[in-house]
Design an enzyme around this catalytic site. Structure first.
Site, mmCIF file in Angstrom:
data_model
loop_
_atom_site.group_PDB
_atom_site.id
_atom_site.type_symbol
_atom_site.label_atom_id
_atom_site.label_comp_id
_atom_site.label_asym_id
_atom_site.label_seq_id
_atom_site.Cartn_x
_atom_site.Cartn_y
_atom_site.Cartn_z
ATOM 1 N N GLN A 85 0.363 -0.829 -0.153
ATOM 2 C CA GLN A 85 0.170 -0.009 0.333
ATOM 3 C C GLN A 85 0.354 0.935 0.116
ATOM 4 O O GLN A 85 0.816 2.447 0.593
ATOM 5 C CB GLN A 85 -1.142 -0.260 1.516
ATOM 6 C CG GLN A 85 -2.353 -0.739 0.946
ATOM 7 C CD GLN A 85 -2.957 -0.464 -0.394
ATOM 8 O OE1 GLN A 85 -3.023 0.856 -0.533
ATOM 9 N NE2 GLN A 85 -3.591 -1.182 -0.875
ATOM 10 N N SER A 86 2.303 1.386 -0.739
ATOM 11 C CA SER A 86 3.130 2.012 -0.709
ATOM 12 C C SER A 86 2.512 2.878 -1.653
ATOM 13 O O SER A 86 2.062 3.818 -2.734
ATOM 14 C CB SER A 86 4.516 2.143 -1.563
ATOM 15 O OG SER A 86 5.182 3.264 -1.401
ATOM 16 N N ASN A 87 2.772 4.467 -0.984
ATOM 17 C CA ASN A 87 2.190 6.124 -1.131
ATOM 18 C C ASN A 87 3.186 6.597 -2.158
ATOM 19 O O ASN A 87 3.344 6.362 -3.442
ATOM 20 C CB ASN A 87 2.063 6.755 -0.244
ATOM 21 C CG ASN A 87 0.344 6.935 0.248
ATOM 22 O OD1 ASN A 87 -0.718 6.338 0.165
ATOM 23 N ND2 ASN A 87 0.321 6.931 1.677
ATOM 24 N N SER A 89 5.003 4.540 -4.412
ATOM 25 C CA SER A 89 4.576 3.872 -5.369
ATOM 26 C C SER A 89 3.489 4.650 -5.992
ATOM 27 O O SER A 89 3.862 4.600 -7.401
ATOM 28 C CB SER A 89 4.652 2.631 -5.152
ATOM 29 O OG SER A 89 5.747 1.440 -4.254
#
Ligand SMILES: *Cc1c(COP(=O)(O)O)cnc(C)c1O
Length: 344
Positions: A85-87, A89
């Protein structure tokens, strides 16, 4: 004591390589209903959730300098790996599409990987190549291996995020710019400097804000609330945040000495773990939503905001203080934490 003037600092920032990605300046919203309700300090929210690119967030501001430098060095592919759930990325995939650079994302196969929602869904829409990493493996090592392979093929890759110390320093430099925006915006409102700036930070965002305040000789205290602690591979202790402050200043041409004890960065609001919702963050999110109509997320900005409320409740901030909370974004994650988000 000021080391530089505002205009000199602006000029130093303007001299660095940069690509334009963000809608700047982001708004500075007053929170009168929240301030009244808490009977505490006056609070403004610096809306870096509104940087504009692919639902916004602090990484878009940071990528202006990180990718500006990468383009300058002829980088043709960027590699980023993190939680699924990386912002970062998400915002990197969008920025790469816009700049025409190849993007490889290496999401960890964590609890949120199987259900394609939130940040992961958005990341996939920008055409990035997705190479997942097993939950037990080191994402940092996987990124290094990928870069080595690409170099062997004659490509010019850049690793971003965790383990990429130059990129993290450029991320900090971007927040020198954010601090200058805050100073301008408060001045335009006829308000004095903030006594405190609160922000959710693993390091870079806090380091940039703190470097700016120190370079300008402002007494404003920068308080970082860390969304992770030493159990996480990407955790940076105060000593490395202090070093990032110094390095950010050096990139701008100034010498600054920052000791680890000058850095206030708290891991007290992590809760069960990084990426796990906490009761205090849910309570804080719900309060902010209901008093000001502003959303924060359960992984980053909600935990930071819970740290600010905690300090108000503990009496560490009083009605005489003036606080700017820097909203770093993270909002697409609320859709992959839908049940937890309604608990508050
Ligand atoms: C990445 C991120 C942070 C932390 O930023 P740093 O520059 O590493 O301090 C905070 N909030 C959100 C929403 C993020 O995506």
């Amino acid at each position: 004591m000021a080391i530089v003037s505002q205009s000199e600092l602006r000029a130093a920032l303007a001299a660095l390589p940069r690509v334009r990605l963000a809608h700047l300046p982001t708004p500075l919203d007053p929170c009168p209903r929240l301030s009244d309700l808490l009977q505490g300090p006056r609070i403004w929210i610096k809306r870096d959730d509104c940087t504009g690119l692919a639902f916004g967030g602090n990484k878009t501001r940071q990528h202006e300098f990180i990718l500006g430098d990468a383009v300058d060095r002829g980088v043709d592919v960027v590699i980023q790996g993190a939680a699924s759930q990386s912002n970062q990325s998400r915002q990197l995939a969008a920025a790469s599409a816009r700049l025409g650079i190849d993007c490889i994302l290496m999401p960890r196969k964590d609890a949120f990987y199987e259900h394609v929602q939130g940040n992961q869904l958005v990341s996939r829409l920008f055409g990035a190549t997705i190479v997942p990493v097993n939950a037990a493996d080191s994402v940092k090592r996987a990124k290094e291996d990928m870069a080595a392979r690409l170099r062997a093929e004659g490509r010019n890759p850049a690793i971003l995020g965790m383990g990429a110390s130059e990129a993290l320093t450029l991320a900090a430099v971007a927040y020198v710019g954010a601090y200058l925006e805050i100073v301008d915006q408060l001045e335009a409102l006829g308000e004095p400097l903030p006594t405190h700036v609160y922000v959710t930070s693993q390091g870079s965002t806090q380091a940039g804000l703190q470097a700016a305040a120190r370079l300008l000789g402002h007494p404003t205290r920068i308080v970082g609330i860390n969304p992770m602690d030493s159990r996480n591979e990407a955790y940076e202790p105060p000593a490395s945040i202090a070093r990032q402050c110094e390095q950010a200043a050096r990139i701008l041409g100034y010498e600054l000495t920052v000791e680890p004890e000058d850095v206030t960065n708290s891991t007290a609001w992590v809760g069960r773990d990084y990426g796990q919702p906490s009761a205090s963050a849910q309570k804080a999110s719900s309060l902010l939503a209901r008093t000001e109509g502003i959303l924060v997320d359960p992984v980053y900005s909600g935990k930071g905001f819970s740290g600010l409320l905690g300090d108000i409740e503990a009496g560490r901030l009083t009605a005489n203080d003036r606080v700017v909370f820097v909203h770093t974004g993270g909002l697409p994650a609320i859709f992959s934490y839908s049940e937890a988000s309604l608990d508050g």
